[in-house]
Design a protein around this motif. Structure first.
Motif, PDB file in Angstrom:
ATOM      1  N   ASP A   1      56.042 -47.439  11.495  1.00  0.00           N
ATOM      2  CA  ASP A   1      57.404 -47.081  11.094  1.00  0.00           C
ATOM      3  C   ASP A   1      57.536 -45.594  10.789  1.00  0.00           C
ATOM      4  O   ASP A   1      58.505 -44.951  11.197  1.00  0.00           O
ATOM      5  N   VAL A   2      56.565 -45.040  10.072  1.00  0.00           N
ATOM      6  CA  VAL A   2      56.599 -43.613   9.733  1.00  0.00           C
ATOM      7  C   VAL A   2      56.520 -42.771  11.001  1.00  0.00           C
ATOM      8  O   VAL A   2      57.263 -41.793  11.167  1.00  0.00           O
ATOM      9  N   ARG A   3      55.643 -43.151  11.921  1.00  0.00           N
ATOM     10  CA  ARG A   3      55.482 -42.406  13.165  1.00  0.00           C
ATOM     11  C   ARG A   3      56.769 -42.448  13.996  1.00  0.00           C
ATOM     12  O   ARG A   3      57.236 -41.411  14.484  1.00  0.00           O
ATOM     13  N   LYS A   4      57.367 -43.627  14.149  1.00  0.00           N
ATOM     14  CA  LYS A   4      58.600 -43.746  14.939  1.00  0.00           C
ATOM     15  C   LYS A   4      59.739 -42.951  14.317  1.00  0.00           C
ATOM     16  O   LYS A   4      60.488 -42.264  15.014  1.00  0.00           O
TER      17      LYS A   4
ATOM     18  N   VAL B   1      58.151 -29.543  29.422  1.00  0.00           N
ATOM     19  CA  VAL B   1      56.932 -30.157  28.895  1.00  0.00           C
ATOM     20  C   VAL B   1      55.870 -30.175  29.986  1.00  0.00           C
ATOM     21  O   VAL B   1      56.184 -30.182  31.178  1.00  0.00           O
ATOM     22  N   GLU B   2      54.633 -30.193  29.552  1.00  0.00           N
ATOM     23  CA  GLU B   2      53.510 -30.288  30.480  1.00  0.00           C
ATOM     24  C   GLU B   2      53.145 -31.760  30.618  1.00  0.00           C
ATOM     25  O   GLU B   2      52.988 -32.465  29.624  1.00  0.00           O
ATOM     26  N   ASP B   3      53.040 -32.225  31.836  1.00  0.00           N
ATOM     27  CA  ASP B   3      52.680 -33.618  32.101  1.00  0.00           C
ATOM     28  C   ASP B   3      51.173 -33.763  31.908  1.00  0.00           C
ATOM     29  O   ASP B   3      50.390 -33.400  32.771  1.00  0.00           O
ATOM     30  N   LEU B   4      50.774 -34.258  30.751  1.00  0.00           N
ATOM     31  CA  LEU B   4      49.356 -34.366  30.411  1.00  0.00           C
ATOM     32  C   LEU B   4      48.809 -35.748  30.765  1.00  0.00           C
ATOM     33  O   LEU B   4      49.536 -36.739  30.705  1.00  0.00           O
ATOM     34  N   ALA B   5      47.540 -35.817  31.102  1.00  0.00           N
ATOM     35  CA  ALA B   5      46.855 -37.084  31.364  1.00  0.00           C
ATOM     36  C   ALA B   5      46.361 -37.622  30.019  1.00  0.00           C
ATOM     37  O   ALA B   5      45.183 -37.515  29.672  1.00  0.00           O
ATOM     38  N   ILE B   6      47.272 -38.216  29.267  1.00  0.00           N
ATOM     39  CA  ILE B   6      46.974 -38.632  27.894  1.00  0.00           C
ATOM     40  C   ILE B   6      45.913 -39.725  27.863  1.00  0.00           C
ATOM     41  O   ILE B   6      45.028 -39.723  27.013  1.00  0.00           O
ATOM     42  N   LYS B   7      45.973 -40.653  28.820  1.00  0.00           N
ATOM     43  CA  LYS B   7      44.971 -41.733  28.852  1.00  0.00           C
ATOM     44  C   LYS B   7      43.567 -41.179  29.029  1.00  0.00           C
ATOM     45  O   LYS B   7      42.614 -41.690  28.449  1.00  0.00           O
ATOM     46  N   ASN B   8      43.435 -40.145  29.832  1.00  0.00           N
ATOM     47  CA  ASN B   8      42.121 -39.530  30.027  1.00  0.00           C
ATOM     48  C   ASN B   8      41.702 -38.715  28.799  1.00  0.00           C
ATOM     49  O   ASN B   8      40.529 -38.669  28.452  1.00  0.00           O
ATOM     50  N   MET B   9      42.666 -38.082  28.144  1.00  0.00           N
ATOM     51  CA  MET B   9      42.349 -37.263  26.977  1.00  0.00           C
ATOM     52  C   MET B   9      41.882 -38.121  25.807  1.00  0.00           C
ATOM     53  O   MET B   9      41.052 -37.689  25.005  1.00  0.00           O
ATOM     54  N   VAL B  10      42.393 -39.338  25.714  1.00  0.00           N
ATOM     55  CA  VAL B  10      42.009 -40.237  24.620  1.00  0.00           C
ATOM     56  C   VAL B  10      40.566 -40.706  24.781  1.00  0.00           C
ATOM     57  O   VAL B  10      39.941 -41.137  23.812  1.00  0.00           O
ATOM     58  N   LYS B  11      40.007 -40.592  25.971  1.00  0.00           N
ATOM     59  CA  LYS B  11      38.614 -40.995  26.195  1.00  0.00           C
ATOM     60  C   LYS B  11      37.633 -40.072  25.472  1.00  0.00           C
ATOM     61  O   LYS B  11      36.489 -40.441  25.255  1.00  0.00           O
ATOM     62  N   ASN B  12      38.069 -38.873  25.103  1.00  0.00           N
ATOM     63  CA  ASN B  12      37.240 -37.960  24.329  1.00  0.00           C
ATOM     64  C   ASN B  12      37.242 -38.455  22.883  1.00  0.00           C
ATOM     65  O   ASN B  12      38.247 -38.349  22.172  1.00  0.00           O
TER      66      ASN B  12
ATOM     67  N   VAL C   1      55.868 -29.176  10.411  1.00  0.00           N
ATOM     68  CA  VAL C   1      56.231 -30.550  10.062  1.00  0.00           C
ATOM     69  C   VAL C   1      55.253 -31.524  10.710  1.00  0.00           C
ATOM     70  O   VAL C   1      54.881 -32.533  10.124  1.00  0.00           O
ATOM     71  N   TYR C   2      54.808 -31.187  11.936  1.00  0.00           N
ATOM     72  CA  TYR C   2      53.877 -32.051  12.649  1.00  0.00           C
ATOM     73  C   TYR C   2      52.548 -32.139  11.901  1.00  0.00           C
ATOM     74  O   TYR C   2      51.937 -33.193  11.825  1.00  0.00           O
TER      75      TYR C   2
ATOM     76  N   SER D   1      46.151 -39.894  19.471  1.00  0.00           N
ATOM     77  CA  SER D   1      46.867 -41.160  19.266  1.00  0.00           C
ATOM     78  C   SER D   1      47.852 -41.055  18.110  1.00  0.00           C
ATOM     79  O   SER D   1      48.974 -41.559  18.200  1.00  0.00           O
ATOM     80  N   ASP D   2      47.438 -40.424  17.020  1.00  0.00           N
ATOM     81  CA  ASP D   2      48.332 -40.258  15.874  1.00  0.00           C
ATOM     82  C   ASP D   2      49.539 -39.390  16.213  1.00  0.00           C
ATOM     83  O   ASP D   2      50.628 -39.608  15.699  1.00  0.00           O
ATOM     84  N   ALA D   3      49.345 -38.395  17.068  1.00  0.00           N
ATOM     85  CA  ALA D   3      50.445 -37.504  17.430  1.00  0.00           C
ATOM     86  C   ALA D   3      51.440 -38.177  18.374  1.00  0.00           C
ATOM     87  O   ALA D   3      52.578 -37.733  18.467  1.00  0.00           O
ATOM     88  N   SER D   4      51.041 -39.211  19.074  1.00  0.00           N
ATOM     89  CA  SER D   4      51.918 -39.977  19.980  1.00  0.00           C
ATOM     90  C   SER D   4      52.595 -39.084  21.017  1.00  0.00           C
ATOM     91  O   SER D   4      53.810 -39.081  21.158  1.00  0.00           O
ATOM     92  N   TRP D   5      51.815 -38.330  21.751  1.00  0.00           N
ATOM     93  CA  TRP D   5      52.372 -37.430  22.755  1.00  0.00           C
ATOM     94  C   TRP D   5      53.168 -38.169  23.820  1.00  0.00           C
ATOM     95  O   TRP D   5      54.225 -37.707  24.238  1.00  0.00           O
ATOM     96  N   GLY D   6      52.646 -39.294  24.256  1.00  0.00           N
ATOM     97  CA  GLY D   6      53.346 -40.060  25.292  1.00  0.00           C
ATOM     98  C   GLY D   6      54.716 -40.516  24.828  1.00  0.00           C
ATOM     99  O   GLY D   6      55.709 -40.411  25.563  1.00  0.00           O
ATOM    100  N   GLU D   7      54.790 -41.011  23.606  1.00  0.00           N
ATOM    101  CA  GLU D   7      56.069 -41.465  23.050  1.00  0.00           C
ATOM    102  C   GLU D   7      57.010 -40.285  22.837  1.00  0.00           C
ATOM    103  O   GLU D   7      58.216 -40.387  23.066  1.00  0.00           O
ATOM    104  N   LEU D   8      56.475 -39.143  22.429  1.00  0.00           N
ATOM    105  CA  LEU D   8      57.279 -37.946  22.237  1.00  0.00           C
ATOM    106  C   LEU D   8      57.943 -37.534  23.548  1.00  0.00           C
ATOM    107  O   LEU D   8      59.156 -37.278  23.595  1.00  0.00           O
ATOM    108  N   ILE D   9      57.174 -37.507  24.619  1.00  0.00           N
ATOM    109  CA  ILE D   9      57.712 -37.120  25.927  1.00  0.00           C
ATOM    110  C   ILE D   9      58.711 -38.158  26.426  1.00  0.00           C
ATOM    111  O   ILE D   9      59.757 -37.815  26.982  1.00  0.00           O
TER     112      ILE D   9
END
Length: 195
Positions: A50-53, A72-83, A2-3, A91-99
């Motif tokens: 809206d679709v993402r939420k 869940v694994e506590d990921l450094a999402i801000k650092n990962m987005v720098k790639n 689904v993801y 960003s599209d997957a919204s890992w931070g919001e999911l957690i």
């Protein structure tokens, strides 16, 4: 599964966004047509939000209803987005919001929520014998343990290790911290000798 469908939907919405942004850029500043183009672009962005939420709320509610304990694994999402190669997908997957949603919904429904330390080597640790590989670049999706010879899919192995670490935290309490690698120990010794 689904993801992946959600990510495909976002990819399909990328072309209208690009088209609307291009149209907005061509309009003269301060004109009524520019304002109309800005509103149209804002509508497309609002639709994506809206679709993402909606998807995240449905997914997290399903996960909470089907499980008593969430690891869940506590990921450094801000650092990962720098790639720049992974930034859009992350960003599209919204890992931070999911957690975040999993965390507060666990409190609502009385479920246990355990975060594994971000430095825990979930991908590098062999799920069979516990051996930790020194380096494992992102482009390597499958690897063989040099100690026991077990063949691992990177993501499945990480999921098994996160489950094992989460169960250890759940049963024993405290946190699960990785064993210090040689480079970390060397760095710690260097700091002590400079004082």
């Amino acid at each position: 599964m689904v993801y992946k469908l959600l990510l495909l939907y976002f990819i399909n919405l990328e072309s209208p966004v690009k088209r609307k942004q291009k149209a907005l850029a061509k309009k003269q500043k301060g004109s009524r047509n520019r304002e109309k183009a800005r509103v149209q672009l804002a509508r497309v962005h609002a639709q994506i939000v809206d679709v993402r939420k909606d998807f995240l709320h449905k997914l997290t509610t399903q996960i909470i209803r089907e499980n008593q304990t969430i690891f869940v694994e506590d990921l450094a999402i801000k650092n990962m987005v720098k790639n720049h190669k992974l930034a859009l997908a992350i960003s599209d997957a919204s890992w931070g919001e999911l957690i975040r949603q999993l965390s507060y919904k666990c409190q609502w429904y009385g479920r246990e929520f355990v975060k594994i330390d971000r430095w825990f080597p979930s991908s590098k640790r062999c799920g069979n014998c516990g051996h930790i590989v020194e380096k494992l670049p992102l482009n390597i999706r499958e690897w063989e343990c040099p100690k026991c010879g077990a063949n691992h899919d990177r993501d499945i192995n990480a999921a098994k290790n996160i489950l094992a670490a989460g169960l250890a935290v759940s049963v024993c309490g405290g946190t699960v911290r990785p064993e210090q690698s040689k480079s970390v120990r060397a760095g710690a010794m260097k700091q002590k000798s400079n004082r």
